[in-house]
Scaffold this motif. Sequence first.
Motif, PDB file in Angstrom:
ATOM      1  N   ASP A  44       0.823  -1.216   0.000  1.00  0.00           N
ATOM      2  CA  ASP A  44       0.000   0.000   0.000  1.00  0.00           C
ATOM      3  C   ASP A  44       0.855   1.263   0.000  1.00  0.00           C
ATOM      4  N   ASP A  45       2.070   1.170   0.559  1.00  0.00           N
ATOM      5  CA  ASP A  45       2.961   2.326   0.637  1.00  0.00           C
ATOM      6  C   ASP A  45       3.810   2.507  -0.619  1.00  0.00           C
ATOM      7  N   VAL A  46       3.820   1.495  -1.494  1.00  0.00           N
ATOM      8  CA  VAL A  46       4.693   1.505  -2.666  1.00  0.00           C
ATOM      9  C   VAL A  46       3.872   1.768  -3.924  1.00  0.00           C
ATOM     10  N   GLU A  47       4.268   2.793  -4.653  1.00  0.00           N
ATOM     11  CA  GLU A  47       3.578   3.123  -5.899  1.00  0.00           C
ATOM     12  C   GLU A  47       4.069   2.240  -7.045  1.00  0.00           C
ATOM     13  N   GLU A  48       5.388   2.046  -7.104  1.00  0.00           N
ATOM     14  CA  GLU A  48       5.958   1.205  -8.156  1.00  0.00           C
ATOM     15  C   GLU A  48       7.373   0.788  -7.776  1.00  0.00           C
ATOM     16  N   VAL A  49       7.871  -0.206  -8.498  1.00  0.00           N
ATOM     17  CA  VAL A  49       9.249  -0.670  -8.344  1.00  0.00           C
ATOM     18  C   VAL A  49       9.959  -0.374  -9.653  1.00  0.00           C
ATOM     19  N   LEU A  81      19.711  -3.159  -6.923  1.00  0.00           N
ATOM     20  CA  LEU A  81      19.091  -3.334  -8.234  1.00  0.00           C
ATOM     21  C   LEU A  81      17.771  -2.598  -8.393  1.00  0.00           C
ATOM     22  N   ASN A  82      17.085  -2.290  -7.264  1.00  0.00           N
ATOM     23  CA  ASN A  82      15.751  -1.706  -7.362  1.00  0.00           C
ATOM     24  C   ASN A  82      15.596  -0.479  -6.468  1.00  0.00           C
ATOM     25  N   ILE A  83      14.643   0.359  -6.867  1.00  0.00           N
ATOM     26  CA  ILE A  83      14.201   1.490  -6.048  1.00  0.00           C
ATOM     27  C   ILE A  83      12.692   1.344  -5.895  1.00  0.00           C
ATOM     28  N   LEU A  84      12.232   1.331  -4.649  1.00  0.00           N
ATOM     29  CA  LEU A  84      10.799   1.326  -4.372  1.00  0.00           C
ATOM     30  C   LEU A  84      10.346   2.780  -4.353  1.00  0.00           C
ATOM     31  N   ILE A  85       9.402   3.130  -5.214  1.00  0.00           N
ATOM     32  CA  ILE A  85       8.873   4.490  -5.202  1.00  0.00           C
ATOM     33  C   ILE A  85       7.740   4.512  -4.192  1.00  0.00           C
ATOM     34  N   MET A  86       7.992   5.176  -3.065  1.00  0.00           N
ATOM     35  CA  MET A  86       7.043   5.245  -1.953  1.00  0.00           C
ATOM     36  C   MET A  86       6.155   6.474  -2.144  1.00  0.00           C
ATOM     37  N   LYS A  87       4.919   6.360  -1.678  1.00  0.00           N
ATOM     38  CA  LYS A  87       4.001   7.491  -1.805  1.00  0.00           C
ATOM     39  C   LYS A  87       3.399   7.830  -0.451  1.00  0.00           C
ATOM     40  N   GLY A 129       0.433  10.585   0.139  1.00  0.00           N
ATOM     41  CA  GLY A 129      -0.369  11.644  -0.472  1.00  0.00           C
ATOM     42  C   GLY A 129       0.176  11.930  -1.855  1.00  0.00           C
ATOM     43  N   GLU A 130       0.547  13.173  -2.107  1.00  0.00           N
ATOM     44  CA  GLU A 130       1.104  13.550  -3.405  1.00  0.00           C
ATOM     45  C   GLU A 130       2.630  13.476  -3.423  1.00  0.00           C
ATOM     46  N   GLU A 131       3.243  13.255  -2.276  1.00  0.00           N
ATOM     47  CA  GLU A 131       4.705  13.242  -2.177  1.00  0.00           C
ATOM     48  C   GLU A 131       5.261  11.869  -2.530  1.00  0.00           C
ATOM     49  N   ARG A 132       6.404  11.833  -3.219  1.00  0.00           N
ATOM     50  CA  ARG A 132       7.059  10.593  -3.624  1.00  0.00           C
ATOM     51  C   ARG A 132       8.500  10.609  -3.131  1.00  0.00           C
ATOM     52  N   LYS A 133       8.967   9.443  -2.676  1.00  0.00           N
ATOM     53  CA  LYS A 133      10.382   9.260  -2.320  1.00  0.00           C
ATOM     54  C   LYS A 133      10.799   7.887  -2.815  1.00  0.00           C
ATOM     55  N   GLY A 134      12.056   7.749  -3.177  1.00  0.00           N
ATOM     56  CA  GLY A 134      12.592   6.460  -3.596  1.00  0.00           C
ATOM     57  C   GLY A 134      13.299   5.794  -2.434  1.00  0.00           C
ATOM     58  N   LEU A 135      13.169   4.481  -2.330  1.00  0.00           N
ATOM     59  CA  LEU A 135      13.816   3.701  -1.278  1.00  0.00           C
ATOM     60  C   LEU A 135      14.754   2.714  -1.965  1.00  0.00           C
ATOM     61  N   LEU A 136      16.058   2.919  -1.815  1.00  0.00           N
ATOM     62  CA  LEU A 136      17.063   2.100  -2.492  1.00  0.00           C
ATOM     63  C   LEU A 136      17.218   0.774  -1.763  1.00  0.00           C
TER      64      LEU A 136
END
Length: 130
Positions: free
Chosen positions: A18-23, A68-74, A76-83
Amino acid sequence: MQMILFKMQGQNYLISADDVEEVVDTIQITKVPLASNWIKGLINLRGTVVTVVGLAELLGIPSSDNNLNILIMKNGEERKGLLIEEVIEVLDIDPTEIQLGSDQDEKHIKGVIAFPDKVANIVDVTDAIF
């Protein structure tokens, strides 16, 4: 509930889908001078600048050069990447299978799930990165 299973330093971790928008595959990260050690830098994700946070540094484990991956966390409207090192799979987890951690010293670890062939820590870093 759906959770994303991934590896870091040979250990298994789970994070709520639910916290991850995309990988996304790891792309060029531009360093930010004078940023905290857990801020890896910035990426250009389809025209949007996203801050990338190192999960290893947040958890206090050795970082890897093989991310190898970054989880794009969301949030609200804010996004952060999790390496992270590598996403393994998306799993359906029964919340009753979660064993709550008794050691409150490990921040960001919210519990553990035992599978027949492995054990995985449940990670929640949303409050730390947003």
